[in-house]
Write a protein that holds these residues in place. Structure first.
Motif, PDB file in Angstrom:
ATOM      1  N   THR A 501     106.267  -9.384  36.687  1.00  0.00           N
ATOM      2  CA  THR A 501     105.655  -8.352  37.531  1.00  0.00           C
ATOM      3  C   THR A 501     104.248  -8.028  37.039  1.00  0.00           C
ATOM      4  O   THR A 501     103.336  -7.786  37.844  1.00  0.00           O
ATOM      5  CB  THR A 501     106.527  -7.086  37.539  1.00  0.00           C
ATOM      6  N   VAL A 502     104.051  -8.051  35.728  1.00  0.00           N
ATOM      7  CA  VAL A 502     102.714  -7.794  35.176  1.00  0.00           C
ATOM      8  C   VAL A 502     101.749  -8.875  35.620  1.00  0.00           C
ATOM      9  O   VAL A 502     100.607  -8.609  36.041  1.00  0.00           O
ATOM     10  CB  VAL A 502     102.789  -7.694  33.641  1.00  0.00           C
ATOM     11  N   VAL A 503     102.210 -10.125  35.554  1.00  0.00           N
ATOM     12  CA  VAL A 503     101.345 -11.244  35.973  1.00  0.00           C
ATOM     13  C   VAL A 503     101.063 -11.159  37.464  1.00  0.00           C
ATOM     14  O   VAL A 503      99.917 -11.347  37.916  1.00  0.00           O
ATOM     15  CB  VAL A 503     102.017 -12.581  35.605  1.00  0.00           C
ATOM     16  N   ALA A 504     102.104 -10.849  38.252  1.00  0.00           N
ATOM     17  CA  ALA A 504     101.913 -10.767  39.696  1.00  0.00           C
ATOM     18  C   ALA A 504     100.971  -9.617  40.056  1.00  0.00           C
ATOM     19  O   ALA A 504     100.170  -9.748  41.000  1.00  0.00           O
ATOM     20  CB  ALA A 504     103.266 -10.571  40.372  1.00  0.00           C
ATOM     21  N   TYR A 505     101.074  -8.506  39.342  1.00  0.00           N
ATOM     22  CA  TYR A 505     100.178  -7.383  39.629  1.00  0.00           C
ATOM     23  C   TYR A 505      98.717  -7.792  39.392  1.00  0.00           C
ATOM     24  O   TYR A 505      97.820  -7.437  40.174  1.00  0.00           O
ATOM     25  CB  TYR A 505     100.561  -6.187  38.747  1.00  0.00           C
ATOM     26  N   ASN A 506      98.443  -8.532  38.330  1.00  0.00           N
ATOM     27  CA  ASN A 506      97.071  -8.982  38.057  1.00  0.00           C
ATOM     28  C   ASN A 506      96.600  -9.999  39.089  1.00  0.00           C
ATOM     29  O   ASN A 506      95.443  -9.971  39.535  1.00  0.00           O
ATOM     30  CB  ASN A 506      96.985  -9.576  36.652  1.00  0.00           C
ATOM     31  N   ILE A 507      97.497 -10.921  39.466  1.00  0.00           N
ATOM     32  CA  ILE A 507      97.110 -11.941  40.436  1.00  0.00           C
ATOM     33  C   ILE A 507      96.826 -11.311  41.795  1.00  0.00           C
ATOM     34  O   ILE A 507      95.841 -11.651  42.471  1.00  0.00           O
ATOM     35  CB  ILE A 507      98.194 -13.027  40.526  1.00  0.00           C
ATOM     36  N   CYS A 508      97.668 -10.360  42.215  1.00  0.00           N
ATOM     37  CA  CYS A 508      97.447  -9.698  43.505  1.00  0.00           C
ATOM     38  C   CYS A 508      96.214  -8.816  43.484  1.00  0.00           C
ATOM     39  O   CYS A 508      95.670  -8.483  44.546  1.00  0.00           O
ATOM     40  CB  CYS A 508      98.677  -8.880  43.885  1.00  0.00           C
ATOM     41  N   SER A 509      95.754  -8.431  42.304  1.00  0.00           N
ATOM     42  CA  SER A 509      94.568  -7.583  42.178  1.00  0.00           C
ATOM     43  C   SER A 509      93.370  -8.369  41.678  1.00  0.00           C
ATOM     44  O   SER A 509      92.417  -7.784  41.134  1.00  0.00           O
ATOM     45  CB  SER A 509      94.863  -6.425  41.209  1.00  0.00           C
ATOM     46  N   ARG A 510      93.395  -9.681  41.842  1.00  0.00           N
ATOM     47  CA  ARG A 510      92.337 -10.497  41.270  1.00  0.00           C
ATOM     48  C   ARG A 510      90.983 -10.204  41.896  1.00  0.00           C
ATOM     49  O   ARG A 510      89.950 -10.295  41.218  1.00  0.00           O
ATOM     50  CB  ARG A 510      92.695 -11.976  41.396  1.00  0.00           C
ATOM     51  N   ALA A 511      90.951  -9.867  43.185  1.00  0.00           N
ATOM     52  CA  ALA A 511      89.662  -9.617  43.848  1.00  0.00           C
ATOM     53  C   ALA A 511      88.932  -8.437  43.212  1.00  0.00           C
ATOM     54  O   ALA A 511      87.762  -8.556  42.802  1.00  0.00           O
ATOM     55  CB  ALA A 511      89.885  -9.405  45.341  1.00  0.00           C
ATOM     56  N   PRO A 512      89.551  -7.276  43.106  1.00  0.00           N
ATOM     57  CA  PRO A 512      88.826  -6.179  42.440  1.00  0.00           C
ATOM     58  C   PRO A 512      88.591  -6.433  40.954  1.00  0.00           C
ATOM     59  O   PRO A 512      87.603  -5.973  40.384  1.00  0.00           O
ATOM     60  CB  PRO A 512      89.716  -4.966  42.669  1.00  0.00           C
ATOM     61  N   LEU A 513      89.507  -7.165  40.315  1.00  0.00           N
ATOM     62  CA  LEU A 513      89.332  -7.414  38.887  1.00  0.00           C
ATOM     63  C   LEU A 513      88.168  -8.368  38.630  1.00  0.00           C
ATOM     64  O   LEU A 513      87.443  -8.235  37.634  1.00  0.00           O
ATOM     65  CB  LEU A 513      90.624  -7.992  38.294  1.00  0.00           C
ATOM     66  N   LEU A 514      87.992  -9.347  39.509  1.00  0.00           N
ATOM     67  CA  LEU A 514      86.866 -10.257  39.335  1.00  0.00           C
ATOM     68  C   LEU A 514      85.527  -9.564  39.546  1.00  0.00           C
ATOM     69  O   LEU A 514      84.492 -10.039  39.049  1.00  0.00           O
ATOM     70  CB  LEU A 514      87.008 -11.443  40.301  1.00  0.00           C
ATOM     71  N   ASN A 515      85.552  -8.454  40.251  1.00  0.00           N
ATOM     72  CA  ASN A 515      84.311  -7.692  40.474  1.00  0.00           C
ATOM     73  C   ASN A 515      84.010  -6.720  39.343  1.00  0.00           C
ATOM     74  O   ASN A 515      82.942  -6.099  39.332  1.00  0.00           O
ATOM     75  CB  ASN A 515      84.396  -6.929  41.790  1.00  0.00           C
ATOM     76  N   CYS A 516      84.949  -6.546  38.457  1.00  0.00           N
ATOM     77  CA  CYS A 516      84.734  -5.619  37.333  1.00  0.00           C
ATOM     78  C   CYS A 516      84.036  -6.374  36.206  1.00  0.00           C
ATOM     79  O   CYS A 516      84.432  -7.503  35.847  1.00  0.00           O
ATOM     80  CB  CYS A 516      86.063  -5.068  36.838  1.00  0.00           C
ATOM     81  N   ASN A 517      83.041  -5.724  35.623  1.00  0.00           N
ATOM     82  CA  ASN A 517      82.302  -6.323  34.519  1.00  0.00           C
ATOM     83  C   ASN A 517      82.311  -5.460  33.257  1.00  0.00           C
ATOM     84  O   ASN A 517      81.965  -5.962  32.185  1.00  0.00           O
ATOM     85  CB  ASN A 517      80.845  -6.570  34.947  1.00  0.00           C
ATOM     86  N   LEU A 518      82.644  -4.214  33.397  1.00  0.00           N
ATOM     87  CA  LEU A 518      82.650  -3.304  32.251  1.00  0.00           C
ATOM     88  C   LEU A 518      84.072  -3.052  31.774  1.00  0.00           C
ATOM     89  O   LEU A 518      85.034  -3.048  32.568  1.00  0.00           O
ATOM     90  CB  LEU A 518      81.992  -1.967  32.615  1.00  0.00           C
TER      91      LEU A 518
END
Length: 961
Positions: A501-518
């Motif tokens: 579930t942790v991995v799936a949560y990150n994969i499903c949120s990859r778009a906003p996470l890829l936009n984060c730089n800080l």
């Protein structure tokens, strides 16, 4: 009326709620423990137990009373029963009416008094003053059965279903307490009486059944408490259903006797052993599927649920029904519900590590804080590692909030989660589980290398994108409904599902996470809720579970699900014991050091507090003294002012008293003057009257003397009439003399009384002088002056009387001279009369002498004067009236008598004159003596009064008294 909410462990008052005007006879609590309904005869109120505030209130007409209002188990439905047999169902959240049950048939219509509902909330039992029981199906909303109790039952007092661990909440046994004190347990399907408790001699007044249906507690009418074991009452209750698979074990190797039973095992069928017909044992045939494999035993639960079927249901609907979620969770986790073991953990109290939990995790609801504190303490007492786990409150909080009304279930759910889904978390304690985070990173690297490379480029490790989700079990990033939906799937799958579930949560949120730089943005993202579809995450988890290779799949490194053991909880030691012991020792050392420092600091603080307190007390004492001094000065000034006011008031009162005294003196003086004036006027009037009387008497005397002289001249001519007149006058004179004697006696008595009164008045005044005031002295002085005036008046009256006596004496002397002249002229006539009356006058003289000897000196002159007047008058009358009363018998006697010398007559006249003069002198002497005595007494009285007045002036305290 008000309700009180008490803490069962600490026995402290949590809150109290007001709102009811009449007594509350029913309390019902929601399955979640958040709401409660209290019922009285006139109203029902819905309370929020988190804030202890009233949420809604049910008002009804006075003619329709409330019988009972309660929650249905495992639902949000409120059932309200009224005294007119109407039953309504309401939605708890919106309080909208869901339905109303129809009226029962008239043939079996009873007034409902008591109610009972099964645990699944499908069947409602109602009874009242009848031996009929009505069973309602709440799903169909109709009456489906009427049970008639035995004829001994006339009224039903209490109804309660007997819980069963194997009926999935559809209770079949109903306990009925009737008016005879016997509680009968019947099967509502077969309508058979299973057993009964109580008797006619020891009737039951109230009864309650334990939540698991193992025990029945009853209070008898005699006050005793009986606890019954259901298992000993009947073997049909709590009997598990026969299993689908039965295993036949071989007998131990021993010598087989002829009487031993023989058993044969055949394929596809378990045959019965060869045994006599009397003893038959039923065997259930085990069915084979097409593949020839038996169903997995672990998929079947003790409560009848099947895990495979639940997973199919879950995949179809995405979540379990809200109504049955808690029940399904308890079945999936196979909670043992070890009451005794949990009570032992709770009895150990709050753990030291969680005493100040509210400081680190401030929770608004005190109830939720207490439940969290007790749950964490029980976990710490169960295993020492949990007392040092910093993220344990974050992990347990959502379960505590969900099961806050059932702490046993809450503890066992968290314990099951720690044993199965938190495997290998404590191997690197106190650091995060590196092994678990490595598994997650490997899976993420396999399925989304770009995202992992983005994390690496920005120095974001698994401790930032995975560990915050695990330590909070997604409670920070999901809502309540999303979290429940997620854990429906977590509890229904392998423990590795949580890591996926942790991995799936990150994969499903990859778009906003890829936009984060800080780094702060990443931290914010994994600690706050995000716009993410949880259903998509769950689908992604199932995809990852199916597509992840076995070499990196977490299920190859995690054990399968293991439930908690029955009776006692298992030992949890999956952590480096030396680290825990070292941390415990270090913690104890640090705690001891802290205690020592705290003790020293406390001593210093106590000393500083004592110094501060002493300084404060000294300052307070000085301030108090200053305030007291100021207050004393103020009081002194106030006293001086009051004294000045008092002096002024006293001066005013003294002036008023003086004025009043002066007015009183003036009034008394005026009254005294008026009294003296009136007395003086009265005395003057009396003197005038006496003067008039004296003048009248003198005038009368003159007229009498003139008339007497005329009469004497006429008597010589009228002897006989004069005789009668003389007799008449004689009797009149005698009466006058007697009257005058009485008047003299009365005057003398009055004089004596006056003297006695004047003599005793100073004595009486002297006796009462110590109790009287100056006013009495003035009155006594006034009386003394009045007595002096009276005495002066009497002296004047005496002087006048003496002058009158002298004047009368002169008149009498003149009359005596006239009489002597007349006697000289009438001597010859009197000589004849005197001879006859000599003897009579001698007797009169003797009587007169005797009378004068008995009288006092004051009456001597009056008696002498009267005697002289009477003698002269008598002689004259006798001479005039009876000149020849006694005629001598012979001429010789006459001649002899006529020839008597006149010297004897002259002698008698001179004696009378001398007696008269002596009487006048004696009377004058007596009046002078009386006058001097009276003046002397008045002078003595005045001196005595003046002496008493001076003595009283010298002793003013007597006047104050």
């Amino acid at each position: 009326m008000f309700l009180t909410c008490m803490e069962t462990v600490t026995r402290e008052l949590v809150s109290w709620m007001r709102g009811h005007e009449s007594s509350v006879f029913s309390i019902s609590v929601h399955a979640s423990g958040r709401y409660a309904i209290t019922t009285s005869s006139d109203t029902a109120q819905l309370w929020d137990l988190d804030t202890f505030q009233r949420k809604r209130k049910l008002n009804i007409l006075q003619s329709v009373g409330i019988q009972k209002v309660f929650f249905l188990p495992l639902s949000n439905t409120i059932l309200s029963c009224f005294k007119d047999n109407s039953i309504f169902a309401w939605e708890c959240d919106t309080l909208a009416c869901k339905y109303q049950l129809p009226a029962p048939p008239e043939s079996s219509s009873i007034l409902y008094k008591v109610f009972a509902v099964t645990r699944d909330g499908r069947i409602l039992a109602a009874g009242g003053k009848s031996n009929h029981l009505h069973l309602w199906c709440l799903e169909a909303k109709q009456l489906f059965r009427i049970i008639q109790m035995p004829t001994k039952v006339r009224a039903i007092r209490h109804l309660e279903f007997l819980p069963d661990s194997f009926d999935a909440g559809s209770n079949q046994v109903l306990g009925v307490l009737s008016q005879d004190g016997i509680m009968r347990f019947v099967n509502i399907q077969t309508c058979k009486l299973l057993f009964e408790i109580g008797s006619l001699d020891e009737g039951i007044s109230s009864s309650a059944i334990s939540p698991h249906g193992r025990y029945i507690a009853s209070i008898l009418e005699n006050g005793s408490l009986n606890i019954y074991s259901v298992q000993t009452l009947t073997k049909e209750i709590n009997k598990p259903p026969p299993p689908l698979v039965k295993v036949i074990e071989d007998l131990p190797k021993r010598k087989v006797n002829s009487g031993d039973l023989k058993m044969k095992v055949t394929s596809g069928r378990v045959q019965r052993p060869a045994k006599s017909r009397e003893n038959k044992i039923q065997a259930r045939i085990l069915k084979q599927d097409l593949t020839g494999n038996f169903e997995n035993k672990e998929n079947e639960f003790s409560d009848g649920l099947n895990k495979k079927r639940l997973q199919i249901l879950l995949k179809g609907y995405g979540e379990y029904p809200t109504k049955y979620r808690m029940f399904i969770w308890r079945s999936l986790l196979q909670l043992p519900e070890n009451h005794t073991a949990f009570s032992n953990l709770i009895d150990k109290g709050i753990h030291v590590a969680f005493l100040n939990l509210q400081k680190k995790y401030p929770i608004k609801s005190r109830k939720l804080l207490r439940v969290l504190q007790r749950t964490l303490s029980a976990l710490a007492h169960w295993s020492a590692i949990f007392s040092d786990t910093p993220y344990l409150p974050l992990l347990a909080f959502p379960f505590v909030k969900l099961f806050q009304n059932n702490q046993l279930i809450c503890f066992e759910v968290v314990a099951t989660l720690l044993i199965n889904w938190c495997q290998h978390w404590f191997e690197y304690f106190p650091n995060p589980p590196i092994n678990i985070l490595s598994m997650i990173e490997n899976v993420l690297a396999f399925h989304d290398k770009e995202l992992l490379q983005h994390f690496i480029n920005h120095d974001i490790t698994s401790q930032l994108y995975a560990w915050p989700l695990l330590e909070t079990v997604f409670s920070e990033v999901l809502t309540r409904e999303e979290w429940l939906k997620l854990f429906d799937n977590v509890f229904s799958n392998h423990p590795s599902f949580l890591l996926m579930t942790v991995v799936a949560y990150n994969i499903c949120s990859r778009a906003p996470l890829l936009n984060c730089n800080l780094k702060d943005d990443f931290e914010f993202f994994f600690h706050h809720r995000n716009n993410l579809d949880i259903s998509a995450v769950i689908r992604e988890v199932y995809r990852l579970m199916d597509t992840t290779p076995a070499d990196i799949h977490p299920d190859s490194m995690l054990d399968v699900f293991v439930a908690l053991t029955k009776g006692q909880y298992p030992v949890f030691n999956q952590y480096p014991k030396f680290i825990a012991d070292y941390q415990t020792q270090e913690r104890e050392r640090i705690r001891n050091d802290q205690l020592d420092s705290l003790r020293e600091r406390q001593v210093v603080e106590d000393m500083q507090a004592e110094v501060d307190q002493q300084r404060v007390e000294d300052e307070g004492w000085y301030q108090t003294q200053e305030l007291l001094r100021k207050a004393e000065e103020t009081r002194r000034e106030m006293l001086l002012q009051e004294e000045e006011k008092m002096i002024q008031q006293r001066q005013k009162l003294a002036a008023v008293k003086r004025e009043l005294k002066v007015k009183e003196v003036h009034l008394q003086d005026a009254a005294r003057r008026r009294l003296l004036q009136s007395q003086q006027d009265q005395r003057e009037m009396e003197l005038r009257r006496l003067d008039d009387e004296i003048e009248r008497k003198v005038h009368m005397r003159d007229r009498e003397i003139a008339a007497t002289a005329k009469d004497l001249e006429m008597r010589r001519l009228e002897l006989e009439p004069q005789k009668r007149l003389y007799e008449k006058n004689l009797s009149r004179n005698q009466e006058a003399i007697a009257k005058e004697m009485r008047e003299d006696a009365d005057a003398y008595k009055r004089k004596v009384d006056l003297e006695e009164h004047m003599f005793h008045r100073p004595i009486g005044t002297d006796q009462t002088q110590n109790q009287k005031t100056q006013k009495l002295i003035e009155e006594n002085l006034a009386k003394a002056e009045q007595a002096c005036l009276n005495t002066d008046w009497r002296i004047q009256a005496l002087h006048k009387q003496r002058c009158d006596d002298l004047h009368r004496n002169e008149c009498y002397q003149e009359v005596a001279k006239l009489l002597r002249k007349n006697r000289k002229k009438e001597m010859e006539v009197l000589n004849a009369v005197m001879e006859g009356e000599a003897k009579k006058w001698e007797e009169a003289e003797e009587e007169d002498f005797h009378l004068k000897s008995e009288k006092k000196a004051a009456a001597l002159s009056d008696a002498s004067r009267r005697w002289l007047l009477e003698n002269e008058t008598h002689d004259a009358l006798e001479n005039a009236q009876h000149p020849y009363h006694k005629v001598p018998r012979c001429q010789d006697e006459w001649v002899a008598s006529s020839c008597l010398p006149r010297t004897s007559q002259l002698k008698d006249i001179s004696e009378m004159e001398s007696l008269t003069q002596i009487s006048l002198n004696q009377r004058k002497t007596r009046w002078d003596t009386m006058e001097w005595d009276l003046m002397e007494r008045v002078r003595n009285l005045r001196q005595r009064l003046a002496t008493q007045a001076r003595n009283r002036c010298q002793t003013p305290h007597l006047l104050a008294t």
